[in-house]
Write an enzyme that holds these catalytic residues in place. Structure first.
Site, short mmCIF file in Angstrom:
data_model
loop_
_atom_site.label_atom_id
_atom_site.label_comp_id
_atom_site.label_asym_id
_atom_site.label_seq_id
_atom_site.Cartn_x
_atom_site.Cartn_y
_atom_site.Cartn_z
N ASN A 32 0.87 -1.18 0.00
CA ASN A 32 0.00 0.00 0.00
C ASN A 32 0.91 1.24 0.00
O ASN A 32 1.50 1.57 1.02
CB ASN A 32 -0.88 -0.04 1.26
CG ASN A 32 -1.68 1.24 1.46
OD1 ASN A 32 -1.77 2.08 0.57
ND2 ASN A 32 -2.27 1.38 2.64
N LYS B 192 0.12 4.29 -0.29
CA LYS B 192 -0.51 5.49 0.28
C LYS B 192 -0.25 6.69 -0.64
O LYS B 192 -0.17 6.52 -1.85
CB LYS B 192 -0.02 5.70 1.71
CG LYS B 192 -0.16 4.44 2.55
CD LYS B 192 0.06 4.65 4.01
CE LYS B 192 -0.16 3.32 4.73
NZ LYS B 192 -0.04 3.42 6.16
N HIS C 154 -9.50 1.30 4.89
CA HIS C 154 -8.21 1.45 5.59
C HIS C 154 -8.42 2.42 6.76
O HIS C 154 -9.22 3.36 6.65
CB HIS C 154 -7.15 1.97 4.63
CG HIS C 154 -5.77 1.96 5.24
ND1 HIS C 154 -5.34 2.92 6.10
CD2 HIS C 154 -4.76 1.06 5.12
CE1 HIS C 154 -4.11 2.63 6.50
NE2 HIS C 154 -3.73 1.51 5.92
N GLU D 296 -6.81 4.83 7.75
CA GLU D 296 -6.60 6.25 7.40
C GLU D 296 -7.81 6.82 6.67
O GLU D 296 -8.11 8.02 6.79
CB GLU D 296 -5.30 6.38 6.58
CG GLU D 296 -4.08 6.18 7.47
CD GLU D 296 -2.87 5.58 6.78
OE1 GLU D 296 -2.79 5.61 5.54
OE2 GLU D 296 -1.99 5.06 7.50
N GLU E 170 -5.41 -4.85 10.67
CA GLU E 170 -4.35 -3.86 10.88
C GLU E 170 -4.62 -3.10 12.18
O GLU E 170 -5.42 -2.15 12.19
CB GLU E 170 -4.32 -2.86 9.72
CG GLU E 170 -4.01 -3.46 8.38
CD GLU E 170 -3.42 -2.42 7.43
OE1 GLU E 170 -2.28 -2.60 7.02
OE2 GLU E 170 -4.08 -1.42 7.16
N SER F 95 3.41 -2.25 10.30
CA SER F 95 4.86 -2.34 10.54
C SER F 95 5.47 -3.69 10.14
O SER F 95 6.40 -4.17 10.80
CB SER F 95 5.18 -2.02 12.01
OG SER F 95 4.88 -0.66 12.27
P1 PGA Z 1 2.94 0.20 7.56
O1 PGA Z 1 1.48 0.47 6.96
O2 PGA Z 1 3.44 -1.08 6.98
O3 PGA Z 1 3.77 1.38 7.12
O4 PGA Z 1 2.82 0.13 9.04
C1 PGA Z 1 0.56 -0.58 6.80
C2 PGA Z 1 -0.73 -0.05 6.23
O5 PGA Z 1 -1.19 1.04 6.62
O6 PGA Z 1 -1.36 -0.70 5.37
#
Ligand code: PGA
Length: 265
Positions: free
Chosen positions: A22, A24, A111, A113, A181, A226
């Site tokens: 992803n 983003k 997601h 976000e 997540e 992460s």
């Molecule tokens: P990250 O993000 O691997 O940077 O923690 C995961 C995600 O938001 O899908």
């Protein structure tokens, strides 16, 4: 399972795993170089035992599609969100059909976000997932608890209600993917204990069986938050973890390949 320099390699799962990147809101046109590099690295991996998906910003999809369609390795493309309507007066939005049209096979919906920045509710996420399925895409439906909810011991309750509200109950198991997540693990370098991931994924599997019946068994459940090359082996080996949703570590081909190696023998 073999162990190689502290990294588990060649993990075998019942469901074919999926590792999704992803991106983003990152990447300009020259990021296409990373996709070319990723293709080269994947060619060098012997018997890759997972599907590999990249979800760049919408502005890069057609650039990436041009490279992916010419490449020797099956690299999948996905969007990061879609609107629930097929078309219409929705300035700035993108429909599932548009994503399909540009070469996507998957789309991330719900997601954390999007849920926090755009106030997306479970109902909206479910409508987006339905729109994706109708357009011939596989939605990756994201769920996960916040730090406060985890501390309050509400993880399983929160995730259950997100699943009940966000998963289209009439969908078949192979039409959707779930990504667990924990919000507090996203972009922080913090990762839950193995036992906690195992417990949540087992609960998700049970809940999906009650929502979808038999289809809940074959559905892939990804872990996200992460994920890096040095923890992917441990996380991906957990029962009911059928792959990963990767943010930061998917942006550079070298980092992403480090994660994919856990599924290569
Ligand atoms: P990250 O993000 O691997 O940077 O923690 C995961 C995600 O938001 O899908």
């Amino acid at each position: 399972m073999r162990q190689n320099e502290g990294v588990y390699v060649g993990i075998v799962k019942n469901n074919r795993p999926l590792v999704a990147g992803n991106w983003k809101m990152n990447g300009l046109k020259n990021a296409v170089q990373e996709i070319i590099k990723l293709q080269t690295s994947l060619q060098d991996l012997v018997s890759l035992g997972c599907d590999v998906l990249v979800c760049p910003p919408a502005t890069l999809l057609s650039h990436f599609e041009a490279v992916v369609s010419e490449g020797q390795v099956p690299l999948l493309l996905g969007g990061q969100d879609c609107h629930m309507a097929v078309s219409g007066a929705h300035t700035g939005d993108i429909s599932a059909q548009m994503l399909k049209d540009v070469g996507c096979e998957y789309v991330i919906v719900g997601h954390s976000e999007r849920r926090s920045d755009h106030n997306e509710t479970n109902e909206m996420v479910q409508a987006k997932a339905k729109a994706a399925i109708e357009a011939g895409l596989i939605p990756i439906i994201c769920v996960g608890e916040s730090e406060e909810e985890r501390v309050a011991g509400q993880t399983l309750t929160v995730v259950t209600s997100q699943l009940r509200g966000s998963v289209p109950p009439e969908s078949k198991g192979n039409e959707i993917i779930i990504a667990y997540e924990p919000v507090w693990a996203i972009g922080t370098g913090k990762v839950p204990e193995v036992k906690d991931v195992a417990d949540v994924h087992q609960m998700i599997r049970k809940e999906l069986a009650s929502i979808l019946g038999h289809g809940g068994q074959e559905l892939r459940i990804l872990y996200g938050g992460s994920v890096k090359a040095d923890n992917a082996g441990t996380l991906m080996a957990i029962d009911n973890v059928d792959g990963a949703l990767v943010g930061g570590a998917s942006l550079r081909a070298d980092d992403f390949t480090g994660i994919l190696k856990v599924y290569s023998s």
